[in-house]
Design an enzyme around this catalytic site. Sequence first.
Site, PDB file in Angstrom:
ATOM      1  CB  THR A   1      19.548  -9.571 -19.607  1.00 39.28           C
ATOM      2  OG1 THR A   1      21.117 -10.387 -19.533  1.00 39.28           O
ATOM      3  CG2 THR A   1      18.791 -10.185 -20.864  1.00 39.28           C
ATOM      4  CB  CYS A   2      19.055  -4.207 -21.248  1.00 39.51           C
ATOM      5  SG  CYS A   2      18.031  -4.205 -19.597  1.00 39.51           S
TER       6      CYS A   2
END
Length: 164
Positions: free
Chosen positions: A47-48
Site C-alpha cells: 500500500t505504501c
Amino acid sequence: MIERGNAIPSVGIKLVNASGVAETTSDAVLGSGTVVLFSVPGAFTPTCHVNHLPGFLANASKLKARGVDRIICAAANDAHVMKAWAEASNALGEIEFIADGNADLAKALGLAKDFSASGMGTRYARAAMIVRNGSVSDIFVEDAPGVNASGAPAVLMALETAQA
C-alpha cells in the site's frame, strides 16, 4: 498522539534527499516553513509503495502551489532502504525521506504501531500532517487499511480550506 497546536519533538533522524543522507533532528527538518509529513508502515510495502507515496509524488506541484515548502515521508526503515525506495520511486528532488530505523520519532509523535503480528515490529501508523513552523496545524490518521484520510487529496483539501 501529537495533536493540532503541538510542537514537533526533537529526535535524532536520518534525512534522505537528493543531496544524500544526513544525520539531523526532526525539529530541524520540520521546524520551519510549511511541511507536509506523511508516515507509512514501511518502504516498498504494497500500500505504501503503490498508493501512498505515488499520490504525494503525483500531487507535489499542487501541494507546493498551495504553499508547501517541503514534502517528507517518514518510515521506520534504515537510511539505505529509504534511499533505495526514494530512487526506485523517482521521488528524489520532490520528496524527502526520514529514516527512523528504531521508530524513535514514531514513538515521540504517538504514531508508533505494533506490526509484530506481520513480522515487522514497531512501525508508523499510516498518517499525514501539515506542520507550520514546527507546530502541527492538521493531522490525518488512518483508522482502517488503505489510503484515505492521510492521502495527498485529503491534505490538498485541508490546504485549500485553510486558504479560503
